[in-house]
Design a protein around this motif. Structure first.
Motif, mmCIF file in Angstrom:
data_model
loop_
_atom_site.group_PDB
_atom_site.id
_atom_site.type_symbol
_atom_site.label_atom_id
_atom_site.label_comp_id
_atom_site.label_asym_id
_atom_site.label_seq_id
_atom_site.Cartn_x
_atom_site.Cartn_y
_atom_site.Cartn_z
ATOM 1 N N VAL A 44 0.859 -1.186 0.000
ATOM 2 C CA VAL A 44 0.000 0.000 0.000
ATOM 3 C C VAL A 44 0.892 1.231 0.000
ATOM 4 C CG1 VAL A 44 -1.767 1.312 1.230
ATOM 5 C CG2 VAL A 44 -1.862 -1.191 1.219
ATOM 6 N N TYR A 45 0.624 2.142 -0.921
ATOM 7 C CA TYR A 45 1.445 3.342 -1.118
ATOM 8 C C TYR A 45 0.577 4.555 -0.824
ATOM 9 C CZ TYR A 45 4.794 6.327 -3.806
ATOM 10 O OH TYR A 45 5.697 7.272 -4.220
ATOM 11 N N GLY A 46 0.899 5.286 0.243
ATOM 12 C CA GLY A 46 0.125 6.445 0.642
ATOM 13 C C GLY A 46 0.811 7.752 0.297
ATOM 14 N N GLY A 47 0.022 8.758 -0.043
ATOM 15 C CA GLY A 47 0.581 10.047 -0.426
ATOM 16 C C GLY A 47 0.735 11.011 0.731
ATOM 17 N N TYR A 48 -0.262 11.063 1.620
ATOM 18 C CA TYR A 48 -0.231 11.917 2.797
ATOM 19 C C TYR A 48 -0.198 11.045 4.050
ATOM 20 C CZ TYR A 48 -2.007 15.421 -0.524
ATOM 21 O OH TYR A 48 -2.179 16.250 -1.603
ATOM 22 N N GLY A 49 0.270 11.624 5.156
ATOM 23 C CA GLY A 49 0.290 10.884 6.405
ATOM 24 C C GLY A 49 -1.078 10.364 6.792
ATOM 25 N N SER A 50 -2.120 11.091 6.396
ATOM 26 C CA SER A 50 -3.487 10.687 6.733
ATOM 27 C C SER A 50 -3.903 9.380 6.059
ATOM 28 C CB SER A 50 -4.463 11.797 6.352
ATOM 29 O OG SER A 50 -4.262 12.213 5.011
ATOM 30 N N ALA A 51 -3.177 8.961 5.037
ATOM 31 C CA ALA A 51 -3.487 7.667 4.400
ATOM 32 C C ALA A 51 -3.283 6.517 5.372
ATOM 33 C CB ALA A 51 -2.607 7.472 3.166
ATOM 34 N N PHE A 52 -2.402 6.722 6.341
ATOM 35 C CA PHE A 52 -2.081 5.672 7.312
ATOM 36 C C PHE A 52 -2.464 6.088 8.736
ATOM 37 C CE2 PHE A 52 1.189 4.808 3.926
ATOM 38 C CZ PHE A 52 0.622 3.612 3.483
ATOM 39 N N THR A 53 -3.630 6.718 8.875
ATOM 40 C CA THR A 53 -4.095 7.141 10.192
ATOM 41 C C THR A 53 -4.440 5.929 11.041
ATOM 42 O OG1 THR A 53 -4.977 9.200 9.265
ATOM 43 C CG2 THR A 53 -5.794 8.524 11.431
ATOM 44 N N ALA A 54 -3.686 5.731 12.106
ATOM 45 C CA ALA A 54 -3.888 4.557 12.957
ATOM 46 C C ALA A 54 -5.276 4.562 13.581
ATOM 47 C CB ALA A 54 -2.814 4.512 14.035
ATOM 48 N N GLY A 55 -5.776 5.756 13.927
ATOM 49 C CA GLY A 55 -7.088 5.849 14.549
ATOM 50 C C GLY A 55 -8.218 5.395 13.649
ATOM 51 N N ASP A 56 -7.969 5.397 12.341
ATOM 52 C CA ASP A 56 -8.956 4.905 11.376
ATOM 53 C C ASP A 56 -8.724 3.442 11.016
ATOM 54 O OD1 ASP A 56 -10.165 7.384 11.306
ATOM 55 O OD2 ASP A 56 -9.047 8.065 9.553
ATOM 56 N N GLY A 57 -7.759 2.831 11.697
ATOM 57 C CA GLY A 57 -7.475 1.419 11.462
ATOM 58 C C GLY A 57 -6.528 1.151 10.320
ATOM 59 N N ARG A 58 -5.935 2.225 9.735
ATOM 60 C CA ARG A 58 -5.083 2.055 8.562
ATOM 61 C C ARG A 58 -3.617 2.348 8.875
ATOM 62 N NH1 ARG A 58 -8.805 5.555 6.524
ATOM 63 N NH2 ARG A 58 -7.116 7.099 6.401
ATOM 64 N N GLY A 59 -3.196 2.144 10.104
ATOM 65 C CA GLY A 59 -1.797 2.386 10.441
ATOM 66 C C GLY A 59 -0.861 1.439 9.699
ATOM 67 N N ASN A 95 4.716 8.598 0.938
ATOM 68 C CA ASN A 95 5.424 9.627 0.185
ATOM 69 C C ASN A 95 6.257 10.463 1.140
ATOM 70 O OD1 ASN A 95 5.532 12.564 -0.908
ATOM 71 N ND2 ASN A 95 4.976 11.372 -2.715
ATOM 72 N N THR A 96 7.525 10.662 0.805
ATOM 73 C CA THR A 96 8.473 11.217 1.765
ATOM 74 C C THR A 96 8.283 12.701 2.051
ATOM 75 O OG1 THR A 96 10.019 11.211 -0.108
ATOM 76 C CG2 THR A 96 10.312 9.536 1.571
ATOM 77 N N GLU A 97 7.398 13.390 1.336
ATOM 78 C CA GLU A 97 7.106 14.765 1.727
ATOM 79 C C GLU A 97 6.491 14.803 3.121
ATOM 80 O OE1 GLU A 97 5.378 18.896 -0.109
ATOM 81 O OE2 GLU A 97 4.447 17.036 -0.781
ATOM 82 N N SER A 98 5.885 13.696 3.544
ATOM 83 C CA SER A 98 5.248 13.631 4.851
ATOM 84 C C SER A 98 6.237 13.477 5.994
ATOM 85 C CB SER A 98 4.249 12.468 4.882
ATOM 86 O OG SER A 98 3.166 12.716 4.023
ATOM 87 N N CYS A 99 7.493 13.227 5.687
ATOM 88 C CA CYS A 99 8.453 13.018 6.773
ATOM 89 C C CYS A 99 9.795 13.673 6.541
ATOM 90 C CB CYS A 99 8.663 11.530 7.043
ATOM 91 S SG CYS A 99 9.338 10.605 5.640
#
Length: 331
Positions: free
Chosen positions: A124-139, A153-157
């Motif tokens: 799974v490839y996410g663009g923003y940090g919100s793609a992997f929001t743990a609180g939404d179960g997608r950590g 995507n490394t702009e997030s870090c």
């Protein structure tokens, strides 16, 4: 803006720069339609936004979340590796339309964890940090427990002051992960040439003070000094008046907009609020009446998908430069 704030901003502050990649071999990389089935140069170990992963072979079943990472995959000729995608900010570029139409859209915005699992991905490839929001179960840890590798995507870090180099590294690492290094290097080579050509046109010009208006009413949600958005403005012959905001995106007071006297407003175009509605909000605010950009009705427009860390950036620099300095770029 939930996909970029607070998740992206938090990621930019909390996560370390993690762009260094290594591999056990620099062997020839696969090309052609079956590139993702090859294993030359593997195993390959990469650290991405604090997560280290070793790939024994290229991922075969990929879900992308957010438009700019989907377009990176399509630019590298990896459409056949995609089993799902989600969250467009606007339309994909015309050259990607046919390939994009072949990929199932899992959700208009972010799919649930269960929706992602139903596509049976191995990556799974996410663009923003919100793609992997743990609180939404997608950590990212949750996906790892299900045997699914991830990339953000490394702009997030990234904390580096060289966002264009971060973009080149992003494309290179994705190319390396999928065994298409030659394609990635070809893109980087062309991107560098395009950036150099734009820089040559602008070399003798004085930068214009620019205010980015993304959204906002009580405060202005704008581009900060971190990330590709600020770099894009600089390379297009502008100076971001909120370059001192230490994050890719953030809120600024309208008082500071007035005080910093931008000569051009760059409007990010996306979502349900139109460019004309954003212009009206700015032009009818009495507090902004003496701002040079407002007084002179000097606006430039960019799709949001042009202003994030993806393969559109070199062309976006040229397009913004044409709006900021039309005489120099058309001569």
């Amino acid at each position: 803006m939930s996909r970029r704030t607070p998740a992206l901003i938090a990621a930019a502050v909390l996560l370390p720069l993690a762009l260094t990649a290594c591999s056990s071999s620099d062997g020839d990389n696969a090309t052609g339609d079956k590139a993702s089935e090859k294993s030359d140069g593997f195993p390959y170990t990469v650290t991405n936004c604090g997560v280290t992963t070793t790939f024994k072979a290229p991922p075969k079943r990929v879900v992308t979340m957010n438009q700019h990472v989907t377009e990176i995959m399509l630019e590298l000729g990896l459409a056949k590796s995609l089993v799902g995608t989600a969250y467009l900010d606007d339309k994909v570029l015309p050259k990607y339309e046919k390939d994009y139409a072949s990929v199932p859209v899992l959700a208009k915005k972010y799919p649930s964890y269960e929706q992602v699992l139903a596509a049976n991905p191995d990556f799974v490839y996410g663009g923003y940090g919100s793609a992997f929001t743990a609180g939404d179960g997608r950590g990212r840890e949750a996906f790892k427990k299900s045997g699914i590798e991830t990339r953000l995507n490394t702009e997030s870090c990234a904390e580096a002051d060289t966002p264009m180099e971060t973009l080149y590294e992003e494309v290179r690492e994705v190319g390396r992960t999928f065994g298409v290094t030659d394609r990635a290097e070809a893109w980087v080579k062309q991107a560098k040439a395009d950036n150099a050509a734009t820089a040559e046109k602008l070399k003798d010009l004085k930068p214009l003070p620019v205010f980015v208006y993304d959204s906002g009413d009580k405060t202005a949600f704008t581009a900060g000094g971190k990330g590709i958005g600020n770099e894009l403005i600089k390379r297009a012959g502008g100076t971001n008046i909120f370059a001192d905001l230490d994050k890719p995106f953030g809120d600024a007071s309208w008082e500071n907009v007035v005080a910093r006297k931008p000569e051009v407003v760059v409007i990010y175009n996306y979502g349900s609020t139109t460019v004309e509605q954003k212009k009206k909000r700015l032009l009818t605010d009495p507090a902004l009446a003496d701002v040079p950009a407002i007084k002179n009705k000097r606006f430039a427009v960019m799709p949001l998908s042009d202003a994030v860390l993806g393969v559109r950036v070199p062309a976006a620099v040229e397009k913004l430069a044409a709006q900021l300095h039309p005489a120099a770029t058309t001569s």
